[in-house]
Design a protein around this motif. Sequence first.
Motif, short mmCIF file in Angstrom:
data_model
loop_
_atom_site.label_atom_id
_atom_site.label_comp_id
_atom_site.label_asym_id
_atom_site.label_seq_id
_atom_site.Cartn_x
_atom_site.Cartn_y
_atom_site.Cartn_z
N ASN A 160 0.84 -1.20 0.00
CA ASN A 160 0.00 0.00 0.00
C ASN A 160 0.87 1.25 0.00
O ASN A 160 0.67 2.18 -0.81
CB ASN A 160 -0.91 -0.04 1.22
N ALA A 163 2.67 1.80 -3.35
CA ALA A 163 1.77 2.32 -4.37
C ALA A 163 1.46 3.79 -4.14
O ALA A 163 1.47 4.61 -5.07
CB ALA A 163 0.48 1.51 -4.40
N GLN A 180 7.84 -0.40 -9.45
CA GLN A 180 7.14 -0.61 -8.18
C GLN A 180 6.81 -2.09 -8.03
O GLN A 180 6.26 -2.72 -8.94
CB GLN A 180 5.88 0.27 -8.07
N LEU A 182 4.72 -4.57 -5.88
CA LEU A 182 3.56 -4.55 -4.98
C LEU A 182 3.16 -5.99 -4.67
O LEU A 182 2.54 -6.67 -5.49
CB LEU A 182 2.40 -3.79 -5.64
N THR A 187 -5.13 -1.98 -1.23
CA THR A 187 -5.33 -0.81 -2.08
C THR A 187 -6.67 -0.11 -1.86
O THR A 187 -6.89 0.95 -2.43
CB THR A 187 -5.22 -1.19 -3.57
N ALA A 243 5.10 -1.91 -13.01
CA ALA A 243 4.75 -2.58 -11.76
C ALA A 243 4.69 -4.09 -11.93
O ALA A 243 4.29 -4.60 -12.98
CB ALA A 243 3.40 -2.07 -11.26
N VAL A 245 2.62 -6.76 -9.72
CA VAL A 245 1.65 -6.91 -8.64
C VAL A 245 1.47 -8.41 -8.39
O VAL A 245 0.99 -9.14 -9.26
CB VAL A 245 0.29 -6.27 -8.99
N TYR A 260 -6.11 -3.36 -8.71
CA TYR A 260 -5.13 -2.29 -8.87
C TYR A 260 -4.26 -2.53 -10.10
O TYR A 260 -3.98 -1.59 -10.86
CB TYR A 260 -4.26 -2.17 -7.61
N LEU A 264 -3.92 -0.02 -13.29
CA LEU A 264 -2.63 0.45 -13.78
C LEU A 264 -2.50 0.19 -15.28
O LEU A 264 -2.07 1.08 -16.04
CB LEU A 264 -1.49 -0.24 -13.04
#
Length: 310
Positions: A160, A163, A180, A182, A187, A243, A245, A260, A264
Amino acid sequence: MLHPQARALLELIEQRGVPPTHTLSVDDARRFYRERRFFTQPDAPHTGGVEDLRTGGGIPLRLYRPLVPLRSGPLPVLVYFHGGGWTIGDLDTHDTLCRELANGSGCALVAVDYRLGPEHRFPAAVDDSMAALLWVQANASSLGLDATRIGVGGDSAGGNLAAVTAIAVRDRGGPRLAFQLLIYPATDMRCIAASHVTNGQGYLLTSDTVRYFHDHYIDDRKHDLDWRASPLLHPDLSRLPPALVLTAGFDPLRDEGLNYAQRLSEAGNRAASVCFDRQIHGFITMGRVLDEARVAVSLCAAQMRAELAV
């Protein structure tokens, strides 16, 4: 289907009468989180060096250098925020994971010991995360780090914060981030995704514990709608760094992470979503008892290397 190793872990926890986090005082929850890591985490690997630092504002940091650096000269760096529901966790609870990511990627990593609730409620953790990132960028040269190749990362509550920090840095005009990471990020503080119901009981992180963490961090429900608490609710998720995730199939936060990643991608960012369908929340630190944790660490490290080395 739940992985047999994850099922065995959950059964062992139940057989031993391990108390759920939400039944503990904050002090006991923090102590228990620190102590239980020795049961599930692998031995901490040797690195190329570990150094404890502090920002000018006094935020504790820990700098990890890889055993085999990606290259000579200044190293790319990931600024990492640990998980623990903004309430528990510290530099030690995630020390092994940070070492693994540094060694696996060949990049440096700076872990951040941000302030926790309930002593320091929202947005204290956000403020510390941002301050730490800016400090690393400003001091990169003296630390042997590449100020142009900085990423952010974290797991759960730390995901969190990663992000949120990526958005905040974009909105202030820099520094430009390269990546990033994650890992099962929270989120959406409203906790309304379907996985909060389907995975709300029986898989280590329960809806009761989610609520426990929420209420120790957020003291006013109106903050649930603040993008600094719920990055999924930010109206503009464009122009953000690439990213990865990572989510887990039996995690209450699964759908928040998937949603999320989708947002993105729809906003034009490069975002990869990988779900370990048979795993539970928190699994990536449990490589001593969960084989897929080691696979997940290797995947994250490889993506760090690919994105930060450019």
